[in-house]
Design a protein around this motif. Structure first.
Motif, mmCIF file in Angstrom:
data_model
loop_
_atom_site.group_PDB
_atom_site.id
_atom_site.type_symbol
_atom_site.label_atom_id
_atom_site.label_comp_id
_atom_site.label_asym_id
_atom_site.label_seq_id
_atom_site.Cartn_x
_atom_site.Cartn_y
_atom_site.Cartn_z
ATOM 1 N N ARG A 167 19.224 25.750 116.275
ATOM 2 C CA ARG A 167 18.914 27.181 116.355
ATOM 3 C C ARG A 167 17.640 27.518 115.590
ATOM 4 O O ARG A 167 16.857 28.365 116.007
ATOM 5 C CB ARG A 167 20.095 27.968 115.780
ATOM 6 N N GLU A 168 17.440 26.834 114.466
ATOM 7 C CA GLU A 168 16.272 27.142 113.644
ATOM 8 C C GLU A 168 15.883 25.936 112.800
ATOM 9 O O GLU A 168 16.731 25.173 112.356
ATOM 10 C CB GLU A 168 16.564 28.338 112.737
ATOM 11 N N PRO A 207 27.751 32.478 109.346
ATOM 12 C CA PRO A 207 26.937 33.337 110.213
ATOM 13 C C PRO A 207 25.461 32.954 110.128
ATOM 14 O O PRO A 207 24.949 32.644 109.054
ATOM 15 C CB PRO A 207 27.184 34.737 109.650
ATOM 16 N N PHE A 208 24.792 33.007 111.279
ATOM 17 C CA PHE A 208 23.372 32.672 111.305
ATOM 18 C C PHE A 208 22.578 33.591 110.387
ATOM 19 O O PHE A 208 21.663 33.165 109.688
ATOM 20 C CB PHE A 208 22.835 32.750 112.734
ATOM 21 N N GLU A 209 22.937 34.852 110.380
ATOM 22 C CA GLU A 209 22.360 35.821 109.467
ATOM 23 C C GLU A 209 23.398 36.892 109.200
ATOM 24 O O GLU A 209 24.425 36.958 109.886
ATOM 25 C CB GLU A 209 21.074 36.419 110.038
ATOM 26 N N ALA A 210 23.155 37.726 108.220
ATOM 27 C CA ALA A 210 24.126 38.745 107.847
ATOM 28 C C ALA A 210 24.497 39.617 109.043
ATOM 29 O O ALA A 210 23.627 40.144 109.730
ATOM 30 C CB ALA A 210 23.566 39.605 106.720
ATOM 31 N N GLU A 252 27.023 34.801 115.600
ATOM 32 C CA GLU A 252 26.644 33.408 115.853
ATOM 33 C C GLU A 252 26.893 32.577 114.603
ATOM 34 O O GLU A 252 26.450 32.925 113.507
ATOM 35 C CB GLU A 252 25.183 33.317 116.255
ATOM 36 N N LYS A 253 27.606 31.465 114.772
ATOM 37 C CA LYS A 253 27.930 30.589 113.648
ATOM 38 C C LYS A 253 27.095 29.312 113.719
ATOM 39 O O LYS A 253 26.922 28.726 114.795
ATOM 40 C CB LYS A 253 29.418 30.224 113.647
ATOM 41 N N VAL A 254 26.588 28.906 112.569
ATOM 42 C CA VAL A 254 25.766 27.697 112.499
ATOM 43 C C VAL A 254 26.208 26.827 111.331
ATOM 44 O O VAL A 254 26.811 27.313 110.370
ATOM 45 C CB VAL A 254 24.261 28.045 112.324
#
Length: 222
Positions: free
Chosen positions: A174-175, A136-139, A143-145
């Protein structure tokens, strides 16, 4: 005899399983190469960008056109503009009504461009930060990265480490989080990509306010 056949069959099954698993393993360098090659197929893009630099937060719209045209129109700080046309870097600072210009060698202009990614693979080592499986991009995020960490090969590079989060579905960055030699952190977050919109070259010509003060070669000025 039967025992030997079972042992042989078990060994063959293990070998097939190992070969199958090995075929699915992609090294970080190989994965990074596929991302770089994908970016090389993109003619142009626009995206919303959020930037955190030394504690200061900025946001706006970034436009890129191959090979090395780049523009950022900021909504915060409002009306601030950065334009790179392949030879000249122009920054408009509305707060001080100043135009900063600098002739620079074309070197990718941005990390999220084909040229920028090519330079990273040359001057940085690449490794997975959390493994090759998407996370997960964040908790709590759907969105998966895939997360990569790049470390400089020598201390002369501008950044000692760069972390990339690549969207597992779109293969778009993404980042970016980059740490310079002073330990300062620069974060670039990209969302709402629009690819291959046939952006005109005129987009990268900036007509600055005539009342603004011009400062040339500002990177080397006292």
């Amino acid at each position: 005899m039967m025992k030997n056949v079972k042992v042989f069959a078990a060994g063959m099954a293990a070998a097939v399983l190992c070969a199958s698993v090995s075929a699915q393993v992609i090294t970080a360098s190989a994965y990074f190469k596929t991302i770089s090659e994908y970016y090389a197929t993109i003619k142009d893009y626009e995206a919303t960008v959020e930037i955190t630099a030394d504690g200061e937060e900025m946001s706006g719209t970034v436009s890129f056109k191959r090979p090395d045209l780049l523009r950022i129109d900021f909504s915060h700080p409002e009306n601030q503009v950065i334009v790179f046309n392949g030879d000249l870097l122009t920054i408009y600072l509305p707060g001080t009504s100043a135009i900063l210009q600098q002739s620079v060698q074309s070197n990718g202009a941005s990390l999220a461009t084909p040229q920028g990614l090519s330079l990273l693979s040359r001057y940085y080592t690449v490794a997975y930060e959390t493994g090759q499986d998407p996370v997960p991009f964040e908790a709590g995020s759907d969105e998966k990265v895939v997360r990569l960490i790049l470390r400089h090969r020598n201390s002369s590079e501008a950044f000692r480490s760069i972390r990339l989060a690549v969207n597992a579905e779109t293969q778009l960055i993404r980042e970016v989080q980059a740490v310079n030699s002073k330990g300062e952190v620069f974060r670039f977050s990209f969302i709402d990509y629009k690819l291959n919109q046939n952006i005109s070259d005129q987009r990268f010509i900036y007509d600055a306010p005539s009342s603004a003060n011009n400062y040339n070669n500002f990177l080397f000025s006292e």
